[in-house]
Write a protein that holds these residues in place. Sequence first.
Motif, PDB file in Angstrom:
ATOM      1  N   LEU A 147       1.022  -1.138   0.018  1.00 35.04           N
ATOM      2  CA  LEU A 147      -0.118   0.106  -0.113  1.00 35.04           C
ATOM      3  C   LEU A 147       1.051   1.387  -0.073  1.00 35.04           C
ATOM      4  CD1 LEU A 147      -2.660  -0.893   2.605  1.00 35.04           C
ATOM      5  CD2 LEU A 147      -2.576  -1.217   0.240  1.00 35.04           C
ATOM      6  N   THR A 148       0.758   2.329  -0.958  1.00 35.39           N
ATOM      7  CA  THR A 148       1.155   3.607  -0.775  1.00 35.39           C
ATOM      8  C   THR A 148       0.352   4.293   0.334  1.00 35.39           C
ATOM      9  OG1 THR A 148      -0.358   4.370  -2.562  1.00 35.39           O
ATOM     10  CG2 THR A 148       1.692   3.204  -3.206  1.00 35.39           C
ATOM     11  N   LYS A 154      -6.614   6.502   2.164  1.00 36.65           N
ATOM     12  CA  LYS A 154      -8.140   6.049   1.683  1.00 36.65           C
ATOM     13  C   LYS A 154      -8.765   5.245   2.800  1.00 36.65           C
ATOM     14  CE  LYS A 154      -8.660   5.165  -2.496  1.00 36.65           C
ATOM     15  NZ  LYS A 154      -8.678   4.363  -3.817  1.00 36.65           N
ATOM     16  N   CYS A 155      -7.943   4.214   3.391  1.00 32.36           N
ATOM     17  CA  CYS A 155      -8.581   3.330   4.362  1.00 32.36           C
ATOM     18  C   CYS A 155      -8.689   4.317   5.842  1.00 32.36           C
ATOM     19  CB  CYS A 155      -7.326   2.175   4.673  1.00 32.36           C
ATOM     20  SG  CYS A 155      -7.152   1.269   3.393  1.00 32.36           S
ATOM     21  N   ALA A 156      -7.993   5.164   6.052  1.00 26.14           N
ATOM     22  CA  ALA A 156      -8.084   5.964   7.181  1.00 26.14           C
ATOM     23  C   ALA A 156      -9.205   6.997   7.025  1.00 26.14           C
ATOM     24  CB  ALA A 156      -6.642   7.021   7.373  1.00 26.14           C
ATOM     25  N   THR A 157      -9.687   7.160   5.872  1.00 31.48           N
ATOM     26  CA  THR A 157     -10.872   8.187   5.678  1.00 31.48           C
ATOM     27  C   THR A 157     -11.991   7.416   5.711  1.00 31.48           C
ATOM     28  OG1 THR A 157      -9.682   9.371   3.692  1.00 31.48           O
ATOM     29  CG2 THR A 157     -12.084   9.449   3.925  1.00 31.48           C
ATOM     30  N   TRP A 158     -12.032   6.227   5.219  1.00 28.82           N
ATOM     31  CA  TRP A 158     -13.234   5.391   5.567  1.00 28.82           C
ATOM     32  C   TRP A 158     -13.200   4.983   6.966  1.00 28.82           C
ATOM     33  CZ3 TRP A 158     -17.223   4.727   2.671  1.00 28.82           C
ATOM     34  CH2 TRP A 158     -17.106   4.894   1.417  1.00 28.82           C
ATOM     35  N   MET A 159     -12.331   4.772   7.760  1.00 22.15           N
ATOM     36  CA  MET A 159     -12.338   4.594   9.265  1.00 22.15           C
ATOM     37  C   MET A 159     -12.819   5.777   9.944  1.00 22.15           C
ATOM     38  SD  MET A 159      -8.843   2.390   9.706  1.00 22.15           S
ATOM     39  CE  MET A 159      -8.712   2.319  11.240  1.00 22.15           C
ATOM     40  N   THR A 160     -12.652   6.957   9.426  1.00 24.58           N
ATOM     41  CA  THR A 160     -12.946   8.224   9.866  1.00 24.58           C
ATOM     42  C   THR A 160     -14.270   8.409   9.919  1.00 24.58           C
ATOM     43  OG1 THR A 160     -10.856   9.321   9.362  1.00 24.58           O
ATOM     44  CG2 THR A 160     -12.441  10.702  10.155  1.00 24.58           C
ATOM     45  N   ILE A 161     -14.669   7.956   8.868  1.00 26.53           N
ATOM     46  CA  ILE A 161     -16.430   7.788   8.492  1.00 26.53           C
ATOM     47  C   ILE A 161     -17.177   7.052   9.495  1.00 26.53           C
ATOM     48  CG2 ILE A 161     -18.217   7.625   6.967  1.00 26.53           C
ATOM     49  CD1 ILE A 161     -15.989   8.929   4.719  1.00 26.53           C
ATOM     50  N   VAL A 194     -13.163  -7.282  12.536  1.00 28.55           N
ATOM     51  CA  VAL A 194     -12.551  -8.622  12.576  1.00 28.55           C
ATOM     52  C   VAL A 194     -12.709  -9.356  11.207  1.00 28.55           C
ATOM     53  CG1 VAL A 194     -12.569 -10.747  13.776  1.00 28.55           C
ATOM     54  CG2 VAL A 194     -12.676  -8.650  15.146  1.00 28.55           C
ATOM     55  N   MET A 195     -14.151  -9.359  10.671  1.00 26.83           N
ATOM     56  CA  MET A 195     -14.269 -10.105   9.396  1.00 26.83           C
ATOM     57  C   MET A 195     -13.393  -9.544   8.463  1.00 26.83           C
ATOM     58  SD  MET A 195     -15.928 -12.434  10.311  1.00 26.83           S
ATOM     59  CE  MET A 195     -16.283 -12.906   8.592  1.00 26.83           C
ATOM     60  N   LEU A 196     -13.276  -7.924   8.392  1.00 26.21           N
ATOM     61  CA  LEU A 196     -12.800  -7.148   7.474  1.00 26.21           C
ATOM     62  C   LEU A 196     -11.114  -7.837   7.401  1.00 26.21           C
ATOM     63  CD1 LEU A 196     -13.023  -5.174   5.003  1.00 26.21           C
ATOM     64  CD2 LEU A 196     -12.266  -3.674   6.844  1.00 26.21           C
ATOM     65  N   LEU A 197     -10.358  -7.971   8.455  1.00 27.27           N
ATOM     66  CA  LEU A 197      -9.243  -8.349   8.773  1.00 27.27           C
ATOM     67  C   LEU A 197      -8.896  -9.899   8.243  1.00 27.27           C
ATOM     68  CD1 LEU A 197      -7.940  -6.803  12.306  1.00 27.27           C
ATOM     69  CD2 LEU A 197      -7.271  -6.114   9.831  1.00 27.27           C
ATOM     70  N   ILE A 198      -9.904 -10.817   8.582  1.00 24.34           N
ATOM     71  CA  ILE A 198      -9.508 -12.053   8.131  1.00 24.34           C
ATOM     72  C   ILE A 198     -10.244 -12.658   7.025  1.00 24.34           C
ATOM     73  CG2 ILE A 198      -9.289 -12.496  10.732  1.00 24.34           C
ATOM     74  CD1 ILE A 198     -12.042 -13.861  10.724  1.00 24.34           C
ATOM     75  N   PHE A 199     -11.008 -11.790   6.329  1.00 23.94           N
ATOM     76  CA  PHE A 199     -11.723 -11.910   5.037  1.00 23.94           C
ATOM     77  C   PHE A 199     -10.678 -12.572   4.164  1.00 23.94           C
ATOM     78  CE2 PHE A 199     -14.552 -11.129   1.200  1.00 23.94           C
ATOM     79  CZ  PHE A 199     -15.569 -11.529   1.801  1.00 23.94           C
ATOM     80  N   PRO A 200     -11.145 -14.049   3.730  1.00 25.27           N
ATOM     81  CA  PRO A 200     -10.179 -14.834   3.026  1.00 25.27           C
ATOM     82  C   PRO A 200     -10.247 -14.660   1.491  1.00 25.27           C
ATOM     83  CG  PRO A 200     -12.040 -16.269   3.513  1.00 25.27           C
ATOM     84  CD  PRO A 200     -12.488 -14.798   4.105  1.00 25.27           C
ATOM     85  N   PHE A 201     -11.076 -13.822   0.893  1.00 22.69           N
ATOM     86  CA  PHE A 201     -10.980 -13.494  -0.500  1.00 22.69           C
ATOM     87  C   PHE A 201     -10.328 -12.213  -0.977  1.00 22.69           C
ATOM     88  CE2 PHE A 201     -15.013 -15.617   0.803  1.00 22.69           C
ATOM     89  CZ  PHE A 201     -14.897 -16.752   0.041  1.00 22.69           C
ATOM     90  N   ASP A 202      -9.801 -12.366  -2.211  1.00 23.18           N
ATOM     91  CA  ASP A 202      -8.944 -11.415  -2.865  1.00 23.18           C
ATOM     92  C   ASP A 202      -9.507 -10.194  -2.998  1.00 23.18           C
ATOM     93  OD1 ASP A 202      -6.631 -10.299  -3.714  1.00 23.18           O
ATOM     94  OD2 ASP A 202      -6.408 -11.411  -5.514  1.00 23.18           O
ATOM     95  N   ILE A 203     -10.136  -9.216  -2.086  1.00 21.62           N
ATOM     96  CA  ILE A 203     -10.562  -8.046  -2.075  1.00 21.62           C
ATOM     97  C   ILE A 203     -10.076  -7.286  -0.879  1.00 21.62           C
ATOM     98  CG2 ILE A 203     -12.770  -8.864  -3.395  1.00 21.62           C
ATOM     99  CD1 ILE A 203     -14.160  -8.553  -0.694  1.00 21.62           C
ATOM    100  N   TYR A 205      -7.572  -5.126  -0.506  1.00 26.86           N
ATOM    101  CA  TYR A 205      -6.112  -5.300  -0.047  1.00 26.86           C
ATOM    102  C   TYR A 205      -5.880  -6.656   0.571  1.00 26.86           C
ATOM    103  CZ  TYR A 205      -6.630  -0.166  -0.913  1.00 26.86           C
ATOM    104  OH  TYR A 205      -7.058   1.021  -1.372  1.00 26.86           O
ATOM    105  N   PHE A 206      -6.101  -7.647   0.030  1.00 26.54           N
ATOM    106  CA  PHE A 206      -5.946  -8.988   0.424  1.00 26.54           C
ATOM    107  C   PHE A 206      -4.288  -9.226   1.026  1.00 26.54           C
ATOM    108  CE2 PHE A 206      -4.736 -13.419  -0.081  1.00 26.54           C
ATOM    109  CZ  PHE A 206      -5.463 -14.058   0.829  1.00 26.54           C
ATOM    110  N   SER A 207      -3.458  -8.864  -0.078  1.00 25.67           N
ATOM    111  CA  SER A 207      -1.870  -9.199   0.247  1.00 25.67           C
ATOM    112  C   SER A 207      -1.543  -8.393   1.404  1.00 25.67           C
ATOM    113  CB  SER A 207      -1.235  -8.874  -0.731  1.00 25.67           C
ATOM    114  OG  SER A 207      -1.445  -7.548  -1.403  1.00 25.67           O
ATOM    115  N   SER A 208      -1.986  -7.146   1.614  1.00 30.67           N
ATOM    116  CA  SER A 208      -1.481  -6.454   2.721  1.00 30.67           C
ATOM    117  C   SER A 208      -2.197  -6.966   4.282  1.00 30.67           C
ATOM    118  CB  SER A 208      -2.005  -4.723   2.561  1.00 30.67           C
ATOM    119  OG  SER A 208      -1.358  -4.393   1.259  1.00 30.67           O
ATOM    120  N   ARG A 209      -3.298  -7.261   3.754  1.00 29.29           N
ATOM    121  CA  ARG A 209      -4.339  -7.676   5.201  1.00 29.29           C
ATOM    122  C   ARG A 209      -3.212  -9.012   5.718  1.00 29.29           C
ATOM    123  NH1 ARG A 209      -8.812  -9.754   4.452  1.00 29.29           N
ATOM    124  NH2 ARG A 209      -8.980  -9.403   2.112  1.00 29.29           N
TER     125      ARG A 209
END
Length: 473
Positions: A147-148, A154-161, A194-203, A205-209
Amino acid sequence: MFGGQVAAPINSPHLRRSGSRAVVSDLGAELGNGVENSYVHPLEINGSKNASIPLVTAAIVPSPTLLWRFKVLLFLLWGFICGKTGWQSVMRMSADLRDLFLYEAFLYYNPLLLVTTMVWLWGINLWVFSRSNINYAKIFDLDQNHLTHREIWKCATWMTIIVPTSMTAYLYLYSNGEVSLAASQPVLLYFAVVMLLIFPFDIFYFSSRYYLLRALWRIVLPLQAITFSDFFLADILTSMAKVFSDIERSVCRMVHRQVATIAWFEADSVCGSHSVAIPLVLVLPYLFRFFQCLRQYRDIGERSALLNALKYSTAVPVIFLSALKYHVLPESWTNFYRPLWLLSSVLNSLYSFYWDVARDWDFSSFARMFKFNKSHLYSHLLHGRTWVYFWVIGSNLILRCTWTYKLSAHLRNNYLTVFTIAALEIFRRFQWIFFRVENEWNKINFRPNMQLSMNDPSDDEVKLLSSSAGYNV
């Protein structure tokens, strides 16, 4: 701001079929305006199926500046609505219930707000590294899909919302008598995280998670060689010990169905302020780093790894002596345990401060700041701005001392004060990251050549340049 009417470029695949020749010329240069979207319709003319007439279309595309301003406007409007709704909901409660309820709501949501703050600041770290030509991907052994700073923001923005929206819904529903719906808001939010962190499918930022979860697993069980990214992340976790403690208390109340109730306010309850789980969770990040240091000593044999392990062990008495206040007589606390707690707090703060300056940042020789004529060899971030060194050293000392306030359970009654100190610790870690990563980058790339590029170095300079390149975090 908007695109004009232009014909499609000559190399567009939509202009001709395979094997046919181009029928229009590139008019982009003549019109002097870009095109975002254009198309042509093939028409049958005079019985010929291969003939086509390009239709010039108006491609109306908002400028990036306009889109950015529109997003900012929506964000400010959302913030105003959440703030107004939350304030009206709180004011609707009785004065006796208001403080207790705010304390509970703050407990559920302040850990995620602090994590959001850390994500924003990490994006700033990466942005500065990219502008300073520091290859952080090489330092952390990241792949090309990492991730750049823009994606982090972008992730922080969604978390802020999402987090304040859930908190506003919690306040609104409770103040309107919908207690069961209000209690479900933090539960749903924690479950979604929790589900977002362990979601096993390639969506998403799967590689970063996967990289994050794998690093966390290596921190919890240091059964392999310790990498720089492992103990770097573990150090960040020590600054978020308060976050983990509040998450444990929040999950405890969710499991025991005490959300949006006052049953948990009993101090001796299973989720109360006297719970034994609080110091146990607070000490976990320090124990992880402690065992990492022992593993590093086993693998490399550096004595500095043992000294580093000793630094993390000094946090243990600070945490457990503070927790003893609720389990010993008041006279014993005042006359014996409180002085021990103060002594251990001072020792932990000063030892940690020394390690930050002398080892993590390698400021052990002030010659680096004031004597070297070629300071650009040492700092890719500052380029000789010595006042920043004064600031970071002074602020680090102050925040290292106030950090013990957060580690002490008996000082955690004022939740706003504790939140402020926890946020300041995250800011201190944000500063720490700049100099720690820069120091590691210098070790990897520049120190072997520094001595050759300097004429007649002093004894202090030679001592600095010949220091070990091991990981002294």
